[in-house]
Design an enzyme around this catalytic site. Structure first.
Site, PDB file in Angstrom:
ATOM      1  N   GLY A  87       0.850  -1.024  -0.142  1.00  0.00           N
ATOM      2  CA  GLY A  87      -0.062   0.027   0.129  1.00  0.00           C
ATOM      3  C   GLY A  87       0.988   1.124   0.008  1.00  0.00           C
ATOM      4  O   GLY A  87       2.165   1.293   0.017  1.00  0.00           O
ATOM      5  N   ASP A 122       8.611   5.048   8.732  1.00  0.00           N
ATOM      6  CA  ASP A 122       8.381   6.421   9.400  1.00  0.00           C
ATOM      7  C   ASP A 122       7.601   7.201   8.327  1.00  0.00           C
ATOM      8  O   ASP A 122       7.343   8.332   8.567  1.00  0.00           O
ATOM      9  CB  ASP A 122       9.558   7.071   9.489  1.00  0.00           C
ATOM     10  CG  ASP A 122      10.755   7.039   8.346  1.00  0.00           C
ATOM     11  OD1 ASP A 122      10.288   7.123   7.223  1.00  0.00           O
ATOM     12  OD2 ASP A 122      11.877   7.336   8.691  1.00  0.00           O
ATOM     13  N   GLY A 123       7.293   6.656   6.939  1.00  0.00           N
ATOM     14  CA  GLY A 123       6.581   7.523   6.117  1.00  0.00           C
ATOM     15  C   GLY A 123       7.140   8.522   5.379  1.00  0.00           C
ATOM     16  O   GLY A 123       6.727   9.405   4.645  1.00  0.00           O
ATOM     17  N   ASP A 246       3.787  -4.406  -7.868  1.00  0.00           N
ATOM     18  CA  ASP A 246       3.411  -3.215  -7.149  1.00  0.00           C
ATOM     19  C   ASP A 246       3.886  -1.966  -7.746  1.00  0.00           C
ATOM     20  O   ASP A 246       3.469  -1.039  -7.274  1.00  0.00           O
ATOM     21  CB  ASP A 246       3.452  -3.212  -5.618  1.00  0.00           C
ATOM     22  CG  ASP A 246       4.953  -3.339  -5.262  1.00  0.00           C
ATOM     23  OD1 ASP A 246       5.399  -4.834  -5.278  1.00  0.00           O
ATOM     24  OD2 ASP A 246       5.410  -2.645  -4.683  1.00  0.00           O
TER      25      ASP A 246
END
Length: 480
Positions: A87, A122-123, A246
């Site tokens: 995702g 941590d994005g 992906d």
């Protein structure tokens, strides 16, 4: 037109395909560079290039009017192994803009903080990888390669740890859609075939309306787009580095620039990703991997092809055969254009492969040697085995001249397929090193040079030079 300047991405689907999640602001973010060309094309309301509003959006501190940031869920085969849930782990779809011509553009901010799909990460994105993605997105577009675009690069002082402490950064990415093969794998794996069908119907309605109710034709078109994309990569010497499912675009776009690279010394087995120890995504393996990835998409979409599994498999196998057929035909035309050959001849592959073998034996530069093809004197300066070059060039000249094509027109077409400049790793590293010290001039100059890559330009001659010896030691990995 919509009542507000922007819409929520995937708003027609919503949960569970996409979940609302706020961005996490970065402190004191600077705009390192803005693609003026893309900015002019999009004319984003309220987001003029270099404006405080654009900086605030890039920092994740200001949502787009009328739009809620969302993150989407997908699965994927990573280095051949299936991962059932991935995702958008460090990216938010912050909105959709519909331009004056009615075209829809999804806006995605990368490095904007964690989401429910971050898997404890941590994005964030670091300056090094963000600058590389920003440059490549616009450079490949200028090269004529289907790709996601990048509107702006932002740099913050916030520290982020990867192999070492680095500066956080964001990239504002733009594409008609960021749909991936993995979006369909996710629902197929879970056996939620109604959700898969709803996703397919939504994708067809928005980007493939000519295939409404015709799933086989839709999937065949995706396979054709994928084959054509790989031809672009191969003929330009571009290595993606992480061709996981992906990272494969449903629209046939180059998606997710990680450890990519352009060939310097020509080596068919070149591995651009230091993390790819087995060479799964080596340059010469890209067509095979793309074919394999298309098989995974068809596998995920079997339920759309026929309720009877045997009939669905028969249809899927026939669709999969489109890839090698399409690839061979498209690649043949593209390589002949690079060699200045218009007509198809049965022995063309032998002739063209002879030149590639010559480059491989001497580990000669791919981009520079192809650019020099019309000029035998220049080639003599580049290729060590003069006797082998002379033998090959006589055969090539006879084959080329036998077509009796207009020389000026032929060489102009040839130059349009053989760039003078590409974003080589050492040029990117120089721009990264300077940007880490808040010097964005090398980045700006590199972007200018790559905006017209097929044109000779004296002011950018140094950016078309052969790479220095130290470039061979550069290494990029999945964290790059």
């Amino acid at each position: 037109m919509t009542a507000t300047p922007y819409e929520t991405a995937w708003g027609a689907l919503g949960e569970p395909w996409a979940v609302a999640v706020e961005t996490t602001p970065l402190p004191d973010l600077k705009l390192a560079h803005v693609s003026e060309t893309l900015a002019a094309t999009l004319s984003l309301p309220g987001l003029a290039a270099g404006s405080p509003a654009l900086r605030a959006v890039m920092a994740g501190a200001q949502p787009l009017p009328g739009a809620q940031p969302v993150a989407t869920v997908y699965a994927g085969h990573q280095f051949g192994q299936f991962v059932p849930q991935l995702g958008d782990g460090r990216a938010h779809l912050i909105g959709v803009h519909t331009d004056a011509a009615g075209a829809r553009h999804e806006l995605q901010l990368k490095g904007s903080g964690p989401t429910p799909f971050s898997r404890f990460a941590d994005g964030r994105a670091v300056l090094r990888s963000s600058l590389r993605e920003y440059v490549a997105s616009e450079a490949l577009h200028a090269l004529g390669v289907p790709t996601t675009r990048a509107l702006a690069l932002g740099v913050s002082s916030e520290p982020v740890r990867r192999e070492r402490m680095e500066r956080a950064a964001t990239v504002l990415r733009v594409a008609p859609s960021f749909l991936r093969f993995g979006h369909f794998e996710y629902w197929a794996y879970r056996g939620q075939l109604q959700q898969l069908r709803q996703l397919a119907d939504w994708a067809i309605a928005n980007w493939f309306p000519q295939f409404e109710g015709r799933y086989a034709d839709w999937l065949g078109d995706i396979i054709d787009r994928t084959a054509d994309l790989i031809v672009h990569w191969q003929t330009l010497g571009f290595c993606h580095g992480v061709m996981n499912t992906d990272n494969m675009s449903l629209l046939g776009l180059t998606l997710d620039y990680g450890p990519y690279g352009f060939l310097d010394a020509y080596d068919p087995g070149h591995i651009c990703n230091h993390s790819d120890e087995a060479g799964r995504y080596a340059y010469d393996q890209q067509p095979h991997v793309a074919h394999w990835n298309c098989a995974r998409l068809l596998e995920a979409c079997l339920s759309l092809l026929d309720p009877d599994q045997d009939r669905a498999l028969t249809t899927a196998r026939a669709l999969l055969e489109r890839f090698p057929t399409r690839f061979r035909a498209t690649a043949g035309r593209a390589w002949r254009t690079k060699f200045g050959l218009g007509e198809h001849r049965d022995d063309d592959d032998t002739l063209m492969n002879g030149f590639l073998d010559l480059l491989a034996r001497g580990r000669h530069d791919f981009t520079t040697c192809f650019r020099a093809l019309p000029d035998p004197d220049r080639l003599h300066d580049l290729i060590l085995d003069q006797a082998a070059l002379d033998t090959w060039y006589r055969q090539y000249r006879d084959r080329r001249d036998d077509e009796r094509a207009d020389t000026v027109a032929r060489e102009a077409l040839q130059r349009s397929a053989n760039p003078a400049r590409v974003p080589r790793n050492h040029l990117l590293q120089l721009a990264i090193t300077a940007a880490e010290q808040d010097d964005f001039a090398p980045l700006s100059r590199l972007m200018d040079a790559l905006s017209a890559p097929y044109q000779d330009a004296d002011e950018f001659a140094d950016l078309a030079d052969l790479p220095p010896a130290w470039a061979a030691a550069l290494s990029v990995s999945c964290s790059s």
